[in-house]
Enzyme design. Structure first.
Site, PDB file in Angstrom:
ATOM      1  N   ASP A   1       0.839  -1.205   0.000  1.00  0.00           N
ATOM      2  CA  ASP A   1       0.000   0.000   0.000  1.00  0.00           C
ATOM      3  C   ASP A   1       0.872   1.251   0.000  1.00  0.00           C
ATOM      4  O   ASP A   1       2.032   1.206   0.413  1.00  0.00           O
ATOM      5  CB  ASP A   1      -0.880   0.027   1.261  1.00  0.00           C
ATOM      6  CG  ASP A   1      -1.859  -1.127   1.301  1.00  0.00           C
ATOM      7  OD1 ASP A   1      -2.168  -1.670   0.233  1.00  0.00           O
ATOM      8  OD2 ASP A   1      -2.294  -1.484   2.408  1.00  0.00           O
TER       9      ASP A   1
HETATM   10  N1  URA Z   1      -1.245  -5.963   3.952  1.00  0.00           N
HETATM   11  C1  URA Z   1      -1.751  -4.716   3.964  1.00  0.00           C
HETATM   12  O1  URA Z   1      -2.773  -4.452   4.571  1.00  0.00           O
HETATM   13  N2  URA Z   1      -1.085  -3.765   3.295  1.00  0.00           N
HETATM   14  C2  URA Z   1       0.075  -3.980   2.623  1.00  0.00           C
HETATM   15  O2  URA Z   1       0.647  -3.057   2.047  1.00  0.00           O
HETATM   16  C3  URA Z   1       0.582  -5.282   2.630  1.00  0.00           C
HETATM   17  C4  URA Z   1      -0.095  -6.262   3.291  1.00  0.00           C
END
Ligand code: URA
Length: 319
Positions: A132
């Site tokens: 993310d």
């Molecule tokens: N899980 C999440 O919630 N976000 C990420 O970036 C990676 C794994």
């Protein structure tokens, strides 16, 4: 090498002439582009090298910026040193900072991970999976589509270790639902390996220490659903404040500063090709016995690899 004159005629200079048995390769490009792709300098810097007379093609000094080279046939040197395009697949890891989208281009021109990796030098480079925008940590890149597909394929899911700073106080016991396999909107998760971690271990998500009213946890999963770790922890009423991936398939961010990248060592590439190494927390449990064996074989019989090549894109390509 070919040169194009003002009226657009192209003539071959110093290259092996093509015969019927030797088809003309379409694999030509401007010399400054070739030099940039080979990592010698930026496009502009490569032009400067050419005009300074430091570049030769098949033994002839090439100062004209219109010069084209055949990447398969021409012999290019800078200051007498041969220059070649990287032929094999490329593997590197980026320490992704917050604020960057995991994409190689964004129509809205927001900062994206492509800005942080040597995409000119390695055309075809793409991230393996995604993090993310606000997640930090280890993001792999490769030009090897087969390996990427393998690493992301549900049947071969590799272990990924995350550290999360969450809102509220929780204990190891509270993580029970995650260990058993928690139900999310898109289905039941596989059991996760998780535990509360101390401030020293949680440096990446709590550099100033774990403040009262927050807790640092480690979560190890094999799946890769969208926002999975955040959703898992929200489901037990502890929303994530910060998230960091410290391990992917057994690889760690050793020797990489935030916002920087380095090429994987030979051994790291072998580990990925063997399906990754499970974390020590998983060894001895059902999970990952095959991967452990493969990784152990790699360790005993594989090359020890070269030392990590430390690098930052900014250091090398700007300024
Ligand atoms: N899980 C999440 O919630 N976000 C990420 O970036 C990676 C794994």
């Amino acid at each position: 090498m070919t040169r194009t004159n003002e009226v657009g005629e192209t003539r071959v200079v110093g290259a092996v002439p093509a015969t019927d048995a030797q088809p003309v390769y379409p694999h030509t490009m401007r010399l400054q582009r070739f030099l940039a792709r080979a990592g010698v300098a930026s496009r502009r810097g490569s032009e400067d090298l050419m005009t300074a007379g430091r570049v030769t093609v098949n033994g002839q000094v090439a100062t004209e910026l219109g010069t084209k080279v055949d990447v398969d046939r021409d012999h290019i040197e800078v200051d007498g040193m041969p220059v070649k395009l990287n032929q094999g697949a490329v593997y590197l890891m980026l320490y992704k900072p917050t604020g960057y989208l995991t994409t190689m281009s964004d129509p809205q021109e927001r900062p994206c991970v492509a800005d942080l990796v040597p995409r000119d030098r390695y055309p075809g480079l793409f991230p393996v999976g995604r993090l993310d925008r606000d997640t930090t940590g280890l993001l792999l890149f490769t030009t090897d589509g087969d390996l990427s597909q393998d690493l992301l394929h549900p049947s071969k899911h590799v272990y990924k270790t995350y550290q999360a700073l969450v809102d509220g106080h929780l204990t190891d016991r509270d993580l029970g639902p995650l260990r058993r396999g928690i139900e999310l909107d898109d289905g039941l998760c596989q059991p996760a390996i998780c535990r509360v971690i101390n401030a020293r271990e949680a440096e990446a998500v709590a550099p100033q220490g774990v403040k009262p009213g927050t807790t640092a946890v480690e979560v190890i999963i094999r799946e890769g659903r969208k926002n999975q770790v955040k959703r898992m922890l929200s489901k037990i009423h502890h929303p994530v404040i910060r998230l960091h991936r410290c391990n992917f398939a057994g690889l760690e961010l050793e020797g990489v500063a935030k916002g920087s990248w380095r090429e994987l060592t030979d051994r790291e590439v072998q580990i990925l090709k063997a399906g990754g190494i499970p974390p020590k927390q998983a060894v001895g449990k059902r999970a990952g016995a095959a991967a452990t064996n493969a990784a152990t074989r790699t360790r005993h019989h594989g090359s020890h690899g070269s030392a990590p090549k430390r690098n930052t894109y900014r250091e090398r390509y700007t300024g």
